[in-house]
Design a protein around this motif. Sequence first.
Motif, PDB file in Angstrom:
ATOM      1  N   SER A 136       0.871  -1.171   0.000  1.00 42.97           N
ATOM      2  CA  SER A 136       0.000   0.000   0.000  1.00 42.97           C
ATOM      3  C   SER A 136       0.904   1.215   0.000  1.00 42.97           C
ATOM      4  N   SER A 137       0.680   2.118  -0.909  1.00 41.28           N
ATOM      5  CA  SER A 137       1.549   3.270  -1.073  1.00 41.28           C
ATOM      6  C   SER A 137       0.873   4.538  -0.552  1.00 41.28           C
ATOM      7  N   VAL A 138       1.683   5.497  -0.183  1.00 36.84           N
ATOM      8  CA  VAL A 138       1.163   6.794   0.249  1.00 36.84           C
ATOM      9  C   VAL A 138       1.081   7.694  -0.984  1.00 36.84           C
ATOM     10  N   LEU A 140      -6.957   4.982   6.307  1.00 37.15           N
ATOM     11  CA  LEU A 140      -6.438   5.691   5.139  1.00 37.15           C
ATOM     12  C   LEU A 140      -5.886   4.736   4.083  1.00 37.15           C
ATOM     13  N   GLY A 141      -5.611   5.283   2.887  1.00 35.89           N
ATOM     14  CA  GLY A 141      -4.918   4.565   1.827  1.00 35.89           C
ATOM     15  C   GLY A 141      -5.794   4.199   0.648  1.00 35.89           C
ATOM     16  N   HIS A 142      -5.279   4.463  -0.578  1.00 39.51           N
ATOM     17  CA  HIS A 142      -6.039   4.107  -1.782  1.00 39.51           C
ATOM     18  C   HIS A 142      -5.168   3.631  -2.940  1.00 39.51           C
ATOM     19  N   GLU A 143      -3.914   3.360  -2.693  1.00 42.20           N
ATOM     20  CA  GLU A 143      -3.029   2.804  -3.718  1.00 42.20           C
ATOM     21  C   GLU A 143      -2.515   1.469  -3.185  1.00 42.20           C
ATOM     22  N   PHE A 144      -2.962   0.350  -3.805  1.00 43.17           N
ATOM     23  CA  PHE A 144      -2.610  -0.926  -3.190  1.00 43.17           C
ATOM     24  C   PHE A 144      -2.703  -2.106  -4.145  1.00 43.17           C
ATOM     25  N   LEU A 145      -2.134  -3.183  -3.662  1.00 45.07           N
ATOM     26  CA  LEU A 145      -2.079  -4.452  -4.372  1.00 45.07           C
ATOM     27  C   LEU A 145      -2.167  -5.548  -3.319  1.00 45.07           C
ATOM     28  N   GLY A 146      -2.772  -6.669  -3.687  1.00 42.45           N
ATOM     29  CA  GLY A 146      -2.846  -7.749  -2.720  1.00 42.45           C
ATOM     30  C   GLY A 146      -3.360  -9.043  -3.311  1.00 42.45           C
ATOM     31  N   GLU A 147      -3.735  -9.948  -2.410  1.00 39.88           N
ATOM     32  CA  GLU A 147      -4.212 -11.276  -2.793  1.00 39.88           C
ATOM     33  C   GLU A 147      -5.652 -11.452  -2.322  1.00 39.88           C
ATOM     34  N   ILE A 148      -6.504 -11.916  -3.206  1.00 42.63           N
ATOM     35  CA  ILE A 148      -7.901 -12.143  -2.850  1.00 42.63           C
ATOM     36  C   ILE A 148      -7.988 -13.328  -1.897  1.00 42.63           C
ATOM     37  N   VAL A 149      -8.668 -13.109  -0.764  1.00 39.33           N
ATOM     38  CA  VAL A 149      -8.834 -14.168   0.233  1.00 39.33           C
ATOM     39  C   VAL A 149     -10.291 -14.606   0.374  1.00 39.33           C
ATOM     40  N   GLU A 150     -11.218 -13.824  -0.197  1.00 37.43           N
ATOM     41  CA  GLU A 150     -12.640 -14.182  -0.139  1.00 37.43           C
ATOM     42  C   GLU A 150     -13.363 -13.444  -1.259  1.00 37.43           C
ATOM     43  N   VAL A 151     -14.360 -14.101  -1.862  1.00 37.18           N
ATOM     44  CA  VAL A 151     -15.164 -13.462  -2.904  1.00 37.18           C
ATOM     45  C   VAL A 151     -16.642 -13.662  -2.613  1.00 37.18           C
ATOM     46  N   GLY A 152     -17.438 -12.671  -3.011  1.00 35.38           N
ATOM     47  CA  GLY A 152     -18.878 -12.795  -2.915  1.00 35.38           C
ATOM     48  C   GLY A 152     -19.406 -13.718  -4.000  1.00 35.38           C
ATOM     49  N   CYS A 201      -7.926  -0.401  -8.537  1.00 34.16           N
ATOM     50  CA  CYS A 201      -8.079   1.010  -8.863  1.00 34.16           C
ATOM     51  C   CYS A 201      -8.502   1.775  -7.615  1.00 34.16           C
ATOM     52  N   SER A 202      -7.999   2.979  -7.437  1.00 36.44           N
ATOM     53  CA  SER A 202      -8.311   3.754  -6.234  1.00 36.44           C
ATOM     54  C   SER A 202      -9.765   4.206  -6.181  1.00 36.44           C
ATOM     55  N   PHE A 203     -10.408   4.414  -7.333  1.00 38.91           N
ATOM     56  CA  PHE A 203     -11.817   4.795  -7.367  1.00 38.91           C
ATOM     57  C   PHE A 203     -12.694   3.556  -7.463  1.00 38.91           C
ATOM     58  N   ILE A 204     -13.846   3.614  -6.836  1.00 35.30           N
ATOM     59  CA  ILE A 204     -14.781   2.502  -6.801  1.00 35.30           C
ATOM     60  C   ILE A 204     -15.850   2.737  -7.855  1.00 35.30           C
ATOM     61  N   ALA A 263      -0.039   0.782 -11.089  1.00 36.06           N
ATOM     62  CA  ALA A 263      -1.273   0.758 -11.885  1.00 36.06           C
ATOM     63  C   ALA A 263      -2.502   1.083 -11.042  1.00 36.06           C
ATOM     64  N   SER A 264      -2.351   1.120  -9.724  1.00 33.56           N
ATOM     65  CA  SER A 264      -3.482   1.391  -8.843  1.00 33.56           C
ATOM     66  C   SER A 264      -3.933   2.845  -8.941  1.00 33.56           C
ATOM     67  N   ASP A 265      -2.998   3.777  -8.817  1.00 32.33           N
ATOM     68  CA  ASP A 265      -3.372   5.189  -8.801  1.00 32.33           C
ATOM     69  C   ASP A 265      -2.345   6.087  -9.487  1.00 32.33           C
TER      70      ASP A 265
END
Length: 177
Positions: free
Chosen positions: A35-37, A58-70, A85-88, A167-169
């Motif tokens: 997660s970047s500032v 806080l925080g909107h620039e990030f990368l990770g691994e999916i651990v659960e899905v709807g 992406c930082s925007f939803i 590529a996030s933000d």
Amino acid sequence: MKALVWNGINELSVEQVPDPQILNSGDAIVKVKLSSVCGSDLHLLGGYIPAMRAGDVLGHEFLGEIVEVGSGVQKHSVGDRVVVCSFISCGECWYCKKGLYSCCDNGNTNPAITEALWGFAPGGCYGYSHAMGGNAGSHAEFIRIPYADVGAFPVPDGVSDETALFASDAAPTGWTG
């Protein structure tokens, strides 16, 4: 889980906060790896963005691994490495269909705040005040991703986490500018 929270102007702390939960069928939960500032985080820290509340993550620039899905998530599975992406964005409203994802009618659950202040309602953004939807941010161990099929993107093998994080933000902001 631990997260970086806003407690007031120029006041941050690392605190225990509730783990995110699947709220809608299109949600995913991501374990944050990086997660970047962002420079715009300084606007939050300094109190220039309205509708911050003590305890907001806080925080909107990030990368990770999916651990659960709807149950409605079609493009992702547990274990996928994704950049978000930082925007939803919902992918279905007029703005999204025109490729104007940061203006999504459904990503910001509190549009009246920004309509009253700025005359328009931008889309929702992770960790960027209740004026932008009140969504928890990425400076945490885990984060809920609404509309995961729209805003989370698989990271190809061979692309490092550090490279994909842009590529996030950062890269989209630069491209837009």
